[in-house]
Design an enzyme around this catalytic site. Structure first.
Site, short mmCIF file in Angstrom:
data_model
loop_
_atom_site.label_atom_id
_atom_site.label_comp_id
_atom_site.label_asym_id
_atom_site.label_seq_id
_atom_site.Cartn_x
_atom_site.Cartn_y
_atom_site.Cartn_z
N ASP A 48 50.06 98.09 29.78
CA ASP A 48 50.39 96.77 30.33
C ASP A 48 51.85 96.43 30.04
O ASP A 48 52.56 95.89 30.89
CB ASP A 48 49.46 95.73 29.72
CG ASP A 48 49.79 94.32 30.16
OD1 ASP A 48 49.64 94.02 31.35
OD2 ASP A 48 50.22 93.51 29.31
N GLU A 119 46.35 100.79 33.95
CA GLU A 119 47.30 100.48 32.88
C GLU A 119 47.11 101.44 31.71
O GLU A 119 48.09 101.84 31.06
CB GLU A 119 47.13 99.03 32.44
CG GLU A 119 47.67 98.03 33.46
CD GLU A 119 47.54 96.59 33.02
OE1 GLU A 119 48.21 95.73 33.63
OE2 GLU A 119 46.78 96.30 32.08
#
Length: 223
Positions: A48, A119
């Site tokens: 992320d 992610e």
């Protein structure tokens, strides 16, 4: 040692993920429902940040827009919905290691799970190949989102807030009226209302996205 299926290893290579330490990638593709020691959560936390920094750097270099506009575009491009869209575009769903129950509950097509896994893959790419390789891959996979102008339009909740203020109305009020489904495939229903104007409802896989959909629906009806 955890071993990737040959078809998954081939898919990773074809997509641009350079696999060296298979255990990392095995974990990145493993959902918590499998009950294994390693799943994607820690790698998703890392990926992320890799994604956010890469997109922020790209936007800063490509635009002279002020901070507010840059933040608006960044939030749209790294959103859970956009990450899930990218994940579907590269054919990720069949490669996720997920329990039969979670899969039958819609886990493979959940925006939340798809966003988390892609992610996590970026986190594995970073650990296995470094930031430069990760940034290059993000540039490739997210280029359509950047070139489409995602996030240039005002966020629906901001648009509604400004509309209410401009029309001397009370601020919009959001209410979660329903949450259904298991955690990995939850559906949220939110109602937004403006006093003495009306209300609208939005549904999505997260409360934030449901609020956004409700605001968009309200503006279409009353804006």
């Amino acid at each position: 040692m955890s071993a990737l299926k040959p078809e998954t290893r081939a898919w990773l290579d074809e997509t641009g993920f350079a696999v060296r330490d298979e255990a990392l990638w095995f974990a990145a593709l493993t959902h918590g429902s499998m009950g294994e020691k390693q799943d994607y959560e820690r790698l998703e936390f890392l990926g992320d940040r890799v994604l956010g920094l890469t997109i922020a750097d790209w936007l800063y270099a490509q635009s002279e827009a002020p901070e507010g506009k840059l933040a608006q575009r960044l939030n749209a491009i790294v959103s859970r919905a956009m990450c899930a869209q990218v994940a579907r575009g590269i054919g990720l769903p069949p490669h996720i290691r997920i329990s039969k129950q979670a899969s039958s509950d819609g886990g493979r097509d959940s925006d939340n799970i798809l966003g988390d896994v892609i992610e996590a893959l970026l986190g594995a790419q970073f650990l296995d190949n470094g930031f430069d390789a990760s940034r290059e891959l993000v540039h490739t996979l997210w280029r359509p989102a950047l070139e489409s102008g995602a996030g240039k339009a005002k966020h629906p909740k901001s648009a509604l807030q400004e509309w209410a203020a401009g029309n001397q109305r009370r601020p919009p009020e959001y209410e979660l009226i329903d949450r259904s489904g298991p955690d990995h495939a939850a559906r949220f229903t939110v109602r937004v209302s403006v006093h003495k104007v009306g209300e609208a409802v939005g549904m999505a896989s997260s409360k934030q996205e449901a609020e956004k959909e409700a605001a968009r629906e309200f503006m279409e009806k009353y804006g």
